[in-house]
Write a protein that holds these residues in place. Structure first.
Motif, mmCIF file in Angstrom:
data_model
loop_
_atom_site.group_PDB
_atom_site.id
_atom_site.type_symbol
_atom_site.label_atom_id
_atom_site.label_comp_id
_atom_site.label_asym_id
_atom_site.label_seq_id
_atom_site.Cartn_x
_atom_site.Cartn_y
_atom_site.Cartn_z
ATOM 1 N N ASN A 7 0.698 -1.325 0.155
ATOM 2 C CA ASN A 7 -0.001 0.131 0.068
ATOM 3 C C ASN A 7 1.107 1.308 0.037
ATOM 4 N N ASP A 8 1.163 2.569 1.097
ATOM 5 C CA ASP A 8 1.592 3.403 1.207
ATOM 6 C C ASP A 8 2.902 2.985 2.099
ATOM 7 N N LEU A 9 3.047 1.888 2.394
ATOM 8 C CA LEU A 9 4.199 1.649 3.299
ATOM 9 C C LEU A 9 5.338 1.183 2.757
ATOM 10 N N THR A 10 6.102 1.587 3.255
ATOM 11 C CA THR A 10 7.564 0.929 2.469
ATOM 12 C C THR A 10 9.048 0.802 3.961
ATOM 13 N N LEU A 11 9.300 -0.346 3.534
ATOM 14 C CA LEU A 11 10.603 -0.798 4.680
ATOM 15 C C LEU A 11 11.761 0.221 4.086
ATOM 16 N N THR A 12 12.839 0.616 4.571
ATOM 17 C CA THR A 12 13.649 1.388 4.475
ATOM 18 C C THR A 12 15.257 0.619 5.749
ATOM 19 N N LEU A 13 16.225 0.485 4.390
ATOM 20 C CA LEU A 13 16.976 0.488 5.265
ATOM 21 C C LEU A 13 17.564 1.446 6.341
ATOM 22 N N PHE A 14 18.722 1.336 7.179
ATOM 23 C CA PHE A 14 18.963 2.625 8.257
ATOM 24 C C PHE A 14 20.233 3.549 6.945
ATOM 25 N N ARG A 15 20.137 4.413 7.200
ATOM 26 C CA ARG A 15 21.406 5.054 6.861
ATOM 27 C C ARG A 15 21.477 6.045 7.889
ATOM 28 N N PRO A 16 22.853 7.053 8.579
ATOM 29 C CA PRO A 16 23.028 7.609 9.515
ATOM 30 C C PRO A 16 21.979 8.869 9.796
ATOM 31 N N GLY A 56 24.462 -5.912 13.616
ATOM 32 C CA GLY A 56 22.586 -5.934 13.920
ATOM 33 C C GLY A 56 22.598 -5.089 12.740
ATOM 34 N N HIS A 57 20.701 -4.664 12.448
ATOM 35 C CA HIS A 57 20.036 -4.088 11.558
ATOM 36 C C HIS A 57 19.018 -3.302 11.928
ATOM 37 N N ILE A 58 19.174 -1.957 10.979
ATOM 38 C CA ILE A 58 17.994 -1.462 11.674
ATOM 39 C C ILE A 58 16.948 -0.872 10.135
ATOM 40 N N TRP A 59 15.524 -1.376 10.693
ATOM 41 C CA TRP A 59 15.073 -1.055 9.721
ATOM 42 C C TRP A 59 13.930 0.223 9.812
ATOM 43 N N PHE A 60 13.525 0.748 8.759
ATOM 44 C CA PHE A 60 12.119 1.656 9.027
ATOM 45 C C PHE A 60 11.109 1.940 8.154
ATOM 46 N N VAL A 61 9.916 2.187 8.725
ATOM 47 C CA VAL A 61 8.529 1.388 8.080
ATOM 48 C C VAL A 61 8.407 3.498 7.475
ATOM 49 N N GLU A 62 8.200 3.507 6.454
ATOM 50 C CA GLU A 62 7.838 4.738 5.879
ATOM 51 C C GLU A 62 6.714 4.981 5.071
ATOM 52 N N HIS A 63 5.929 6.046 5.225
ATOM 53 C CA HIS A 63 4.163 5.951 5.305
ATOM 54 C C HIS A 63 4.752 7.153 3.613
ATOM 55 N N ARG A 64 4.112 6.999 2.140
ATOM 56 C CA ARG A 64 4.306 7.509 1.476
ATOM 57 C C ARG A 64 4.504 9.384 0.770
ATOM 58 N N THR A 65 3.186 9.476 1.521
ATOM 59 C CA THR A 65 3.578 11.316 2.481
ATOM 60 C C THR A 65 3.264 11.412 4.005
ATOM 61 N N ARG A 66 3.280 11.055 4.712
ATOM 62 C CA ARG A 66 3.981 11.258 6.343
ATOM 63 C C ARG A 66 5.826 10.860 6.604
ATOM 64 N N GLY A 67 5.996 9.997 5.531
ATOM 65 C CA GLY A 67 7.485 9.645 5.977
ATOM 66 C C GLY A 67 7.852 9.027 6.613
ATOM 67 N N VAL A 68 8.678 9.030 7.322
ATOM 68 C CA VAL A 68 9.386 7.459 8.553
ATOM 69 C C VAL A 68 8.434 7.650 9.876
ATOM 70 N N ILE A 69 7.518 6.691 9.941
ATOM 71 C CA ILE A 69 6.659 6.467 10.890
ATOM 72 C C ILE A 69 7.092 5.149 12.287
ATOM 73 N N GLY A 70 7.975 4.434 11.754
ATOM 74 C CA GLY A 70 7.862 3.606 12.831
ATOM 75 C C GLY A 70 9.698 2.868 12.428
ATOM 76 N N THR A 71 10.474 1.756 13.869
ATOM 77 C CA THR A 71 11.085 1.365 13.621
ATOM 78 C C THR A 71 11.315 0.338 14.064
ATOM 79 N N ALA A 72 11.959 -0.511 13.133
ATOM 80 C CA ALA A 72 12.357 -2.181 14.397
ATOM 81 C C ALA A 72 14.486 -2.009 14.094
ATOM 82 N N ALA A 73 14.894 -2.525 15.283
ATOM 83 C CA ALA A 73 16.491 -3.369 15.232
ATOM 84 C C ALA A 73 16.177 -5.370 15.615
ATOM 85 N N ILE A 74 17.495 -5.466 15.024
ATOM 86 C CA ILE A 74 17.935 -6.821 15.309
ATOM 87 C C ILE A 74 19.282 -6.475 16.343
ATOM 88 N N ILE A 75 19.492 -7.265 17.463
ATOM 89 C CA ILE A 75 21.478 -7.134 18.000
ATOM 90 C C ILE A 75 22.117 -8.235 17.603
#
Length: 166
Positions: A7-16, A56-75
Motif C-alpha cells: 500500500n503506502d508503506l515501504t521498508l527502508t534500511l538504516f542510514r546515518p 545488527g540491523h535497523i529498519w524503518f517503515v516509511e509512509h508515502r506522504t507522512r515519511g518515516v513513522i516506525g522502526t525496528a532493530a535486531i541486535i
C-alpha cells in the motif's frame, strides 16, 4: 535502499541521517509507558556503534506522504541469538497498519539473513504488541526470560520466534 512495500508503506534500511529519527520514535513510545533506562539511552544515542557496527540491523517503515513513522532493530547477542528490539511506531501513525507491516517485513529480512534464533523482551503492558508478536509466530520462552530478561527492568515477557514451516 528499499526492501519491500505494501500500500503506502515501504521498508527502508538504516542510514546515518535517520539516527535521530530512530531515537525520537523509540523515546516517544518508551517514555509514554515506562522510564527510559540507561541501556535505552545509550543504544538510542549511538545506533551506528551499538547496533550496526556489531552486526545488527535497523529498519524503518516509511509512509508515502507522512515519511518515516516506525522502526525496528535486531541486535546480535550470545550464541548466535538475535534480539528484536526498539520496535515502535509514532503515536499519530498507529492507525495505518505500520506495526504489522514492519514486523512482517522485518521477519522476512530475518529469514533472508538466515538468523536462526530470534527473541524479544517486552512488558505485559504492551498488550497490542504482544498480540501482534503472537500472530507472527512468537511464543513465550522461559529460557529467553532466564538468559536475557535482566537487560531491562520493565521486562516481564520474553518470547522466541518460531516461524511457520513453508
Amino acid at each position: 535502499m528499499t526492501t519491500g512495500s505494501a500500500n503506502d508503506l515501504t521498508l527502508t534500511l538504516f542510514r546515518p541521517e535517520l539516527a535521530e529519527t530512530f531515537q525520537r520514535i523509540n523515546e516517544q513510545w518508551i517514555s509514554a509507558m515506562f522510564e527510559m533506562e540507561s541501556s535505552d539511552k545509550s543504544l538510542l544515542a549511538n545506533p551506528q556503534s551499538a547496533i550496526i557496527d556489531i552486526g545488527g540491523h535497523i529498519w524503518f517503515v516509511e509512509h508515502r506522504t507522512r515519511g518515516v513513522i516506525g522502526t525496528a532493530a535486531i541486535i546480535p547477542r550470545k550464541n548466535g541469538d538475535f534480539e528484536l528490539t526498539k520496535m515502535g511506531v509514532l503515536e499519530e501513525a498507529r492507525d495505518l497498519g505500520a506495526g504489522a507491516f514492519l514486523l512482517a517485513a522485518v521477519l522476512q529480512e530475518v529469514k533472508r539473513l538466515q538468523v536462526a534464533n530470534l527473541f524479544l523482551l517486552t512488558s505485559s503492558k504492551c498488550e497490542a504488541a504482544i498480540h501482534l508478536y503472537r500472530k507472527q509466530g512468537f511464543q513465550d520462552d522461559a529460557e529467553v526470560m532466564d538468559t536475557y530478561a535482566k537487560s531491562y527492568a520493565r521486562c516481564n515477557v520474553a518470547m522466541r520466534w518460531v516461524p511457520a514451516r513453508e
